[in-house]
Design a protein around this motif. Sequence first.
Motif, short mmCIF file in Angstrom:
data_model
loop_
_atom_site.label_atom_id
_atom_site.label_comp_id
_atom_site.label_asym_id
_atom_site.label_seq_id
_atom_site.Cartn_x
_atom_site.Cartn_y
_atom_site.Cartn_z
N ASP A 35 0.87 -1.18 0.00
CA ASP A 35 0.00 0.00 0.00
C ASP A 35 0.91 1.23 0.00
O ASP A 35 2.06 1.18 0.45
CB ASP A 35 -0.94 -0.03 1.21
N SER A 36 0.36 2.33 -0.51
CA SER A 36 1.18 3.51 -0.80
C SER A 36 1.52 4.35 0.42
O SER A 36 2.39 5.22 0.35
CB SER A 36 0.41 4.39 -1.76
N PHE A 84 -3.20 6.14 3.07
CA PHE A 84 -4.16 5.84 4.12
C PHE A 84 -3.54 5.98 5.51
O PHE A 84 -4.16 6.54 6.43
CB PHE A 84 -4.66 4.40 3.91
N ASP A 95 -2.95 8.22 -2.63
CA ASP A 95 -4.32 8.74 -2.67
C ASP A 95 -4.68 9.41 -1.36
O ASP A 95 -4.00 9.22 -0.35
CB ASP A 95 -5.31 7.59 -2.93
N CYS A 105 -7.83 9.25 1.29
CA CYS A 105 -9.02 8.44 1.59
C CYS A 105 -9.89 9.23 2.57
O CYS A 105 -9.65 9.21 3.76
CB CYS A 105 -8.60 7.11 2.21
N ILE A 150 -6.08 3.76 -7.48
CA ILE A 150 -7.10 3.55 -6.44
C ILE A 150 -8.30 4.44 -6.75
O ILE A 150 -8.16 5.66 -6.88
CB ILE A 150 -6.55 3.88 -5.04
N GLN A 172 -11.40 6.39 -5.69
CA GLN A 172 -12.05 6.99 -4.51
C GLN A 172 -13.42 7.55 -4.93
O GLN A 172 -13.95 7.15 -5.94
CB GLN A 172 -11.14 8.08 -3.92
N GLY A 231 -10.72 2.04 -3.17
CA GLY A 231 -10.39 2.52 -1.84
C GLY A 231 -11.56 3.30 -1.26
O GLY A 231 -12.63 3.41 -1.89
N GLY A 232 -11.36 3.85 -0.08
CA GLY A 232 -12.36 4.73 0.51
C GLY A 232 -13.64 4.04 0.92
O GLY A 232 -14.68 4.69 1.08
N LEU A 233 -13.59 2.71 1.14
CA LEU A 233 -14.77 1.99 1.64
C LEU A 233 -14.40 1.32 2.96
O LEU A 233 -13.22 1.15 3.26
CB LEU A 233 -15.28 0.99 0.61
N VAL A 260 -14.90 2.77 5.72
CA VAL A 260 -14.31 3.87 6.49
C VAL A 260 -15.42 4.71 7.15
O VAL A 260 -15.35 5.93 7.17
CB VAL A 260 -13.38 4.75 5.62
N MET A 280 -9.70 -2.51 -0.98
CA MET A 280 -8.68 -2.29 0.05
C MET A 280 -9.24 -2.30 1.47
O MET A 280 -10.21 -1.61 1.79
CB MET A 280 -7.99 -0.95 -0.21
N GLY A 281 -8.61 -3.11 2.32
CA GLY A 281 -8.89 -3.07 3.75
C GLY A 281 -10.24 -3.66 4.16
O GLY A 281 -10.77 -3.32 5.21
N1 PRF Z 1 -6.45 3.90 0.29
C1 PRF Z 1 -5.24 3.29 0.54
N2 PRF Z 1 -5.15 2.24 1.39
C2 PRF Z 1 -6.27 1.81 2.00
C3 PRF Z 1 -7.53 2.39 1.78
C4 PRF Z 1 -7.64 3.49 0.87
O1 PRF Z 1 -8.71 4.06 0.60
C5 PRF Z 1 -8.44 1.69 2.59
C6 PRF Z 1 -9.89 1.96 2.75
N3 PRF Z 1 -10.63 0.83 3.14
C7 PRF Z 1 -7.69 0.71 3.26
N4 PRF Z 1 -6.40 0.80 2.89
N5 PRF Z 1 -4.15 3.74 -0.06
#
Ligand code: PRF
Length: 376
Positions: A92-93, A96, A146, A148, A192, A194, A220-222, A224, A251-252
């Motif tokens: 992952d970058s 987050f 990104d 988030c 990713i 969003q 991403g962005g779920l 959360v 993601m996640g």
């Molecule tokens: N962006 C990044 N990593 C993540 C998320 C995201 O939105 C999430 C959201 N569930 C988990 N890990 N870069």
Amino acid sequence: MDFKLLNTDPKSSARTGELTTDHGKIQTPIFMPVGTLGSVKGVHQRELRDDINAEIILGNTYHLYLRPGLDVLEKAGGLHKFNGWERPILTDSGGFQVFSLAENRKLTEEGAMFRSHIDGSKHFFTPENVMDTQRTIGADIIMAFDECPPGTSTYEYSKNSLELTQRWLERCVKRFDETEPKYGYSQTLFPIVQGCVYNDLRIKAAEHAASLNREGYAIGGLAVGEPVEDMYSMIEVVNEVLPKDKPRYLMGVGTPVNILEAISRGVDMFDCVMPTRNGRNGMIFTSEGTINIKNKKWYDDFSPIDPNGTSYVDQNYSKAYVRHLIHSGELLGSQICSIHNLAFYLWLVREAREHINAGTFASWKEIMVKKLATRL
Ligand code: PRF
């Protein structure tokens, strides 16, 4: 990297596929254990490979950049050599984590300024240096930088945030395409998507990401803070737009039920700290439901922790013993629960693949979701 779509379920959007990297093949749908600092907490690499049968693990740019640092990772010859994991890795970058862990962060067009959660030292992440950092870590699949926003963000905030993420994405792609891998095997960059819980933003984000013609895409962005039904409908909206012949990574996420619901909506890849984090506290996921091993009811239950389980720990330790270990704060208790939960998540996606290939996924999923939601 290469992705082959194998089968599609007739009654849902679930699919099976095969992802090929220079470190080996991955069968999708897949769950990827989280190894933030280059280690899946409490589980060593031989257990990951032989007992859990993990096909790919995660690392995290934010954490690895802070510790051990790029100097050590580069001298080691990349993360695979450093941690002795020869199968694929995804990083992952750090986007987050900068927003969830770092202190005093400040977002600008250029990037994110923040202070380390470890020692307060000041750092600046940009789309460009995050690409360079992930080249140095050397994961097979790397992620765009990104923002988030929380699942409760307003439309206005989410729109501005998405536009920034899209400009950052273009800078990530440019830098990635201008640079070479450092260790002789290939790497690929996933954008990713969003857009919070807003249909039009999600569609715009997915169209923009798809137009960049990459080898895979992340959502991403779920998970959360938005309602779970919004998460499911955003997955549907995005997967309508993303190309069918490329892998999609959510993601996640999440609970076993979340994973089955997302598979049925066309997601191929997952990661989540839940099996290890909750495992360390004695929460055990099984095919019959979830167990809190700390509960009194297990104190003299000498049955195996999961009689249907596939890993060594499932048959060889009783609920009463693991309850005793967790109660006493013994490391072994956390290790046993982590190994069990990861093996269970990998079993769940393996079963899902078999049912998709057999054309029976939709009906199997309905039954499993009911069982998984049970508290034992
Ligand atoms: N962006 C990044 N990593 C993540 C998320 C995201 O939105 C999430 C959201 N569930 C988990 N890990 N870069």
